[in-house]
Design a protein around this motif. Sequence first.
Motif, short mmCIF file in Angstrom:
data_model
loop_
_atom_site.label_atom_id
_atom_site.label_comp_id
_atom_site.label_asym_id
_atom_site.label_seq_id
_atom_site.Cartn_x
_atom_site.Cartn_y
_atom_site.Cartn_z
N PRO A 112 -5.17 -8.50 8.41
CA PRO A 112 -6.48 -7.85 8.54
C PRO A 112 -6.79 -6.85 7.42
N LEU A 113 -5.81 -6.04 7.01
CA LEU A 113 -6.07 -5.07 5.95
C LEU A 113 -6.39 -5.76 4.63
N LEU A 114 -5.67 -6.83 4.34
CA LEU A 114 -5.92 -7.57 3.11
C LEU A 114 -7.27 -8.26 3.17
N SER A 115 -7.61 -8.80 4.33
CA SER A 115 -8.90 -9.43 4.52
C SER A 115 -10.03 -8.43 4.30
N ARG A 116 -9.86 -7.21 4.83
CA ARG A 116 -10.87 -6.18 4.67
C ARG A 116 -11.01 -5.80 3.19
N ALA A 117 -9.89 -5.74 2.48
CA ALA A 117 -9.92 -5.40 1.06
C ALA A 117 -10.66 -6.48 0.27
N ARG A 119 -13.01 -8.46 1.42
CA ARG A 119 -14.45 -8.35 1.73
C ARG A 119 -15.07 -7.19 0.95
N ALA A 120 -14.38 -6.08 0.89
CA ALA A 120 -14.91 -4.90 0.17
C ALA A 120 -15.06 -5.19 -1.32
N ALA A 121 -14.17 -6.01 -1.86
CA ALA A 121 -14.24 -6.35 -3.28
C ALA A 121 -15.20 -7.49 -3.56
N GLY A 122 -15.78 -8.08 -2.50
CA GLY A 122 -16.69 -9.19 -2.70
C GLY A 122 -15.99 -10.50 -2.97
N LEU A 123 -14.73 -10.58 -2.61
CA LEU A 123 -13.95 -11.80 -2.87
C LEU A 123 -13.75 -12.63 -1.60
N ASP A 124 -14.51 -12.33 -0.57
CA ASP A 124 -14.38 -13.02 0.70
C ASP A 124 -14.89 -14.44 0.63
#
Length: 124
Positions: A112-117, A119-124
């Motif tokens: 989850p933390l990596l997923s959130r990172a 998304r925040a970087a726009g790499l989702d």
Amino acid sequence: MSRKFCARVSCGARASAILLINARELAAHVVDIREDTGIAGVPLCRAHADAVVVPLGWTLADSRSPVSEPELVLIDDAASDSSESSGTLRLPTMKEADEEDLEEAAGGEIPPLLSRAFRAAGLD
């Protein structure tokens, strides 16, 4: 070679540069260290001189002579043993078995933390 050592705590490297600070002009200068000059400043090794940052509004001038960086050479896996002794660098390659081990270790899910990172970087 300089007889001075880097002024940073726990750094035992030889100094290769001097940091000069002019607070009145809000400026800092990084210059080469020379044995014959009596410049008073903060002696720094190459790594710490490269990492100097100044406060907002200040200027930083790096007047050191350029140092050539070693060239990275990639070698074909089929190269002979004589090329390995010439001092060239061989980068490891990832085999399919290694890739499968990584996928198993990750469990196929992104934490989850990596997923959130991402998304925040726009790499989702």
